[in-house]
Scaffold this motif. Structure first.
Motif, PDB file in Angstrom:
ATOM      1  N   MET A 145      10.059  -3.055  -3.572  1.00 23.59           N
ATOM      2  CA  MET A 145       9.754  -2.290  -4.787  1.00 23.59           C
ATOM      3  C   MET A 145      10.104  -0.812  -4.615  1.00 23.59           C
ATOM      4  O   MET A 145       9.774   0.003  -5.473  1.00 23.59           O
ATOM      5  N   SER A 146      10.775  -0.479  -3.498  1.00 21.37           N
ATOM      6  CA  SER A 146      11.140   0.905  -3.167  1.00 21.37           C
ATOM      7  C   SER A 146       9.921   1.806  -3.050  1.00 21.37           C
ATOM      8  O   SER A 146       9.972   2.994  -3.357  1.00 21.37           O
ATOM      9  N   ARG A 147       8.821   1.241  -2.567  1.00 16.46           N
ATOM     10  CA  ARG A 147       7.611   2.012  -2.281  1.00 16.46           C
ATOM     11  C   ARG A 147       7.377   1.936  -0.775  1.00 16.46           C
ATOM     12  O   ARG A 147       6.874   0.933  -0.268  1.00 16.46           O
ATOM     13  N   PHE A 148       7.744   3.007  -0.079  1.00 18.07           N
ATOM     14  CA  PHE A 148       7.779   2.977   1.379  1.00 18.07           C
ATOM     15  C   PHE A 148       6.566   3.636   2.036  1.00 18.07           C
ATOM     16  O   PHE A 148       6.321   3.424   3.218  1.00 18.07           O
ATOM     17  N   ALA A 149       5.821   4.445   1.307  1.00 21.74           N
ATOM     18  CA  ALA A 149       4.829   5.320   1.942  1.00 21.74           C
ATOM     19  C   ALA A 149       3.716   4.539   2.642  1.00 21.74           C
ATOM     20  O   ALA A 149       3.441   4.747   3.822  1.00 21.74           O
ATOM     21  N   ALA A 150       3.035   3.640   1.910  1.00 22.76           N
ATOM     22  CA  ALA A 150       1.881   2.942   2.487  1.00 22.76           C
ATOM     23  C   ALA A 150       2.295   2.064   3.660  1.00 22.76           C
ATOM     24  O   ALA A 150       1.616   2.018   4.695  1.00 22.76           O
ATOM     25  N   ALA A 151       3.429   1.363   3.517  1.00 28.27           N
ATOM     26  CA  ALA A 151       3.892   0.499   4.604  1.00 28.27           C
ATOM     27  C   ALA A 151       4.221   1.308   5.847  1.00 28.27           C
ATOM     28  O   ALA A 151       3.933   0.892   6.980  1.00 28.27           O
ATOM     29  N   ALA A 152       4.835   2.480   5.650  1.00 27.85           N
ATOM     30  CA  ALA A 152       5.175   3.323   6.791  1.00 27.85           C
ATOM     31  C   ALA A 152       3.938   4.000   7.381  1.00 27.85           C
ATOM     32  O   ALA A 152       3.903   4.313   8.579  1.00 27.85           O
ATOM     33  N   ALA A 153       2.903   4.220   6.548  1.00 28.08           N
ATOM     34  CA  ALA A 153       1.687   4.893   7.017  1.00 28.08           C
ATOM     35  C   ALA A 153       0.758   3.949   7.772  1.00 28.08           C
ATOM     36  O   ALA A 153      -0.069   4.405   8.575  1.00 28.08           O
ATOM     37  N   LEU A 161      -3.971  -4.009   7.218  1.00 26.37           N
ATOM     38  CA  LEU A 161      -3.826  -5.002   6.157  1.00 26.37           C
ATOM     39  C   LEU A 161      -4.508  -4.538   4.882  1.00 26.37           C
ATOM     40  O   LEU A 161      -3.950  -4.673   3.776  1.00 26.37           O
ATOM     41  N   ALA A 162      -5.687  -3.966   5.007  1.00 22.93           N
ATOM     42  CA  ALA A 162      -6.407  -3.479   3.825  1.00 22.93           C
ATOM     43  C   ALA A 162      -5.606  -2.391   3.110  1.00 22.93           C
ATOM     44  O   ALA A 162      -5.564  -2.343   1.870  1.00 22.93           O
ATOM     45  N   LEU A 163      -4.944  -1.517   3.856  1.00 22.39           N
ATOM     46  CA  LEU A 163      -4.178  -0.424   3.247  1.00 22.39           C
ATOM     47  C   LEU A 163      -3.020  -0.943   2.411  1.00 22.39           C
ATOM     48  O   LEU A 163      -2.835  -0.512   1.259  1.00 22.39           O
ATOM     49  N   VAL A 164      -2.212  -1.880   2.941  1.00 26.33           N
ATOM     50  CA  VAL A 164      -1.040  -2.334   2.184  1.00 26.33           C
ATOM     51  C   VAL A 164      -1.439  -3.218   1.010  1.00 26.33           C
ATOM     52  O   VAL A 164      -0.767  -3.212  -0.032  1.00 26.33           O
ATOM     53  N   VAL A 165      -2.537  -3.975   1.125  1.00 28.70           N
ATOM     54  CA  VAL A 165      -3.020  -4.753  -0.024  1.00 28.70           C
ATOM     55  C   VAL A 165      -3.426  -3.813  -1.149  1.00 28.70           C
ATOM     56  O   VAL A 165      -3.096  -4.041  -2.326  1.00 28.70           O
ATOM     57  N   TRP A 166      -4.128  -2.738  -0.797  1.00 29.11           N
ATOM     58  CA  TRP A 166      -4.503  -1.744  -1.809  1.00 29.11           C
ATOM     59  C   TRP A 166      -3.264  -1.131  -2.460  1.00 29.11           C
ATOM     60  O   TRP A 166      -3.210  -0.950  -3.686  1.00 29.11           O
ATOM     61  N   ALA A 167      -2.215  -0.826  -1.663  1.00 29.16           N
ATOM     62  CA  ALA A 167      -0.998  -0.215  -2.198  1.00 29.16           C
ATOM     63  C   ALA A 167      -0.263  -1.152  -3.144  1.00 29.16           C
ATOM     64  O   ALA A 167       0.293  -0.718  -4.167  1.00 29.16           O
ATOM     65  N   ILE A 168      -0.256  -2.455  -2.826  1.00 33.61           N
ATOM     66  CA  ILE A 168       0.411  -3.417  -3.703  1.00 33.61           C
ATOM     67  C   ILE A 168      -0.301  -3.517  -5.046  1.00 33.61           C
ATOM     68  O   ILE A 168       0.333  -3.555  -6.112  1.00 33.61           O
ATOM     69  N   ARG A 169      -1.615  -3.548  -5.019  1.00 37.50           N
ATOM     70  CA  ARG A 169      -2.371  -3.597  -6.275  1.00 37.50           C
ATOM     71  C   ARG A 169      -2.131  -2.324  -7.095  1.00 37.50           C
ATOM     72  O   ARG A 169      -1.994  -2.379  -8.315  1.00 37.50           O
ATOM     73  N   ARG A 170      -2.047  -1.197  -6.410  1.00 35.32           N
ATOM     74  CA  ARG A 170      -1.801   0.057  -7.116  1.00 35.32           C
ATOM     75  C   ARG A 170      -0.391   0.080  -7.719  1.00 35.32           C
ATOM     76  O   ARG A 170      -0.157   0.725  -8.752  1.00 35.32           O
TER      77      ARG A 170
END
Length: 510
Positions: free
Chosen positions: A152-160, A199-208
């Motif tokens: 989805m071209s959203r790199f920040a949360a995955a990289a963080a 895992l909690a961080l990237v799940v939150w980012a996907i929902r956002r």
């Protein structure tokens, strides 16, 4: 692609800096002693699975697949595909985790054969690995959701997310270590908990990002079967570097005590530029090349790979020269304190030199591999990877006695160079890659600038030769090396500052 690589690189840099803080603390407390050796072997197993099943093989097959679905069929179809992949991966990873916990002693007989003769060290390695092994379940699912975000071209949360690994490890050493048998146990628990947090961080980012997951029933749909067919060969093709490092660890356990720790510290320093530059470029390049190919834009895909090659080579060449020539000063400044002695720094510096010589080819593998994966070809990198692993094993056996801890590092460098050479050979043979006019002009001039940098740093070391390098001396070496590399590089036309200025203007407008 440049914006995505910048985002990934920024967060990866933050993770690597915190990782160095963590490693400095480990070196201070453990040095290269038996607890350190046991901990690093224990950490290798879940990290191997993470690199192979998470960042390596799964991303290599999943990111192009979900990018294509998202581009052609929309967000709803991509969500369904991601849900099916999540169910299958969770089932599979859960089984691996349970089997690993049960059969861990037998696994470590293979991974650390040199520990078998030392009952205390072997038992400690088994205990620490059992604590950390569930980390692979959480972090591999994190890699799956990170792949969705990258598509989805959203790199920040995955990289963080990897930043949390270091945050929890440091917190465990500071807060939990006084209450455990030794600091290795505290570190092991901190790493496992960090997997849950990632895992909690990237799940939150996907929902956002607007993607709403529901947990589907377990089933092997045609898309999932195709995904895992492509994933299976990529287990070796994308993870060959990690397999090579694992062979290094196996050989390291057969070498004199402390060799595993020496190799770990050297590899960690070498991984800083590799992770920041190579991984960032590869992460951003794969979905971009996939989109160009899906649209029939072969020329644009070729241009993207050429610019990625230039950017990666420009930065990794400087890092390779600096780390190889000034390996001992680097180890002095980073680790010589507490239980980590100057003698440890000399040994680790020799291994770092051998690793650093291969840094550009390590990173270029990250650039060339997407050229195959974006076209759905995971078999060719598999075949090349198998050949590289065999070569690495043979070189390890050849080098282990005369070169000691330097042998595994040099074997990894040479086998990775072999890997990169074959990747570019087959891409060129199929017409999928060739250096364009700009790259043919810039690359030789970069190499000349690198030679000037090496001479300048070596001269500085001879002028200020001391048993232990101080921080001011080290910073002077960095300044001299940077001026000697980027100055001639700019004058020779190896680097284009206009590209940097245009990138900064685009970011300001954004």
């Amino acid at each position: 692609m440049i914006k995505g690589a910048f985002t990934v690189g920024l967060w990866t840099m933050a993770s690597r800096v915190l990782g160095f803080v963590r490693d400095i603390m480990i070196a201070y407390v453990l040095g290269t002693g038996p607890v350190a050796d046991a901990f690093f072997v224990a950490l290798r197993l879940p990290n191997l699975f993470r690199r192979l099943f998470g960042e390596g093989a799964f991303n290599a097959a999943f990111v192009p697949a979900i990018s294509t679905v998202m581009h052609k069929e929309g967000l709803e179809a991509a969500t369904g595909f991601a849900e099916e992949a999540t169910a299958v991966m969770a089932f599979w990873l859960g089984g691996i985790t349970i089997l690993g916990e049960i059969f861990m002693p037998w696994v470590l007989y293979v991974l650390a054969p040199g520990f078998a003769g030392n009952g205390g060290k072997f038992a400690l390695a088994v205990a620490l690995t059992r604590i950390m092994f569930p980390y692979l379940f959480f972090v591999c699912l994190t890699a799956l959701f990170s792949g969705v975000l990258n598509a989805m071209s959203r790199f920040a949360a995955a990289a963080a997310a990897p930043v949390l690994f270091n945050v929890f490890a440091i917190a465990a050493m500071l807060g939990l270590a006084p209450y455990t048998r030794n600091p290795g146990y505290a570190l092991a628990w901190g790493i496992t908990v960090s997997g849950v947090a990632q895992l909690a961080l990237v799940v939150w980012a996907i929902r956002r990002a607007g993607m709403r997951f529901t947990w589907p029933r377990l089933r092997l749909s045609p898309r999932i079967r195709q995904l895992f067919r492509r994933m299976a060969p990529a287990l070796v093709g994308a993870g060959v570097t990690q397999l090579n490092v694992s062979i290094d660890i196996i050989i390291g356990t057969l070498l004199p005590a402390g060799s595993v720790s020496v190799l770990y510290y050297a590899d960690r320093v070498n991984q800083l530029p590799l992770g920041v530059i190579g991984t960032a470029a590869g992460t951003a390049l794969l979905p971009l090349v996939t989109r160009h190919i899906a649209r029939g834009e072969a020329g644009e895909a070729l241009t993207a790979m050429n610019r990625a090659l230039e950017s990666v080579l420009m930065l990794t060449l400087a890092a390779a020269v600096g780390l190889a020539v000034a390996a001992k000063p680097v180890m002095d400044v980073l680790f010589v304190r507490g239980a980590f002695t100057e003698h440890n720094a000399v040994l680790a510096g020799h291994s770092l030199t051998a690793f650093a010589l291969g840094l550009p080819v390590f990173a270029l593998i990250k650039v060339f591999t997407p050229g195959f994966y974006a076209r759905g070809d995971t078999v060719t990198p598999l075949k090349i990877g198998v050949a590289a692993v065999v070569l690495n094993l043979c070189l390890n056996l050849l080098f282990m006695h005369p070169l000691k801890a330097v042998g595994p590092a040099l074997a990894t460098t040479l086998s990775s160079a072999f890997n990169a050479t074959l990747l570019v050979f087959f891409l060129r043979k199929r017409g999928h890659f060739a250096l364009d006019e700009l790259a043919r002009r810039r690359v030789p001039r970069m190499l000349l600038a690198g030679a000037m940098m090496a001479a300048a740093i070596w001269g500085g070391e001879q002028l200020f030769h001391t048993p232990k390098t101080s921080l001011p001396q080290f910073l002077l070496f960095v300044l001299v090396g940077g001026v000697a590399y980027f100055g001639p590089g700019i004058l020779l036309g190896a680097f284009d500052l206009g590209d940097v200025r245009r990138l900064l203007r685009r970011r300001r407008r954004a």
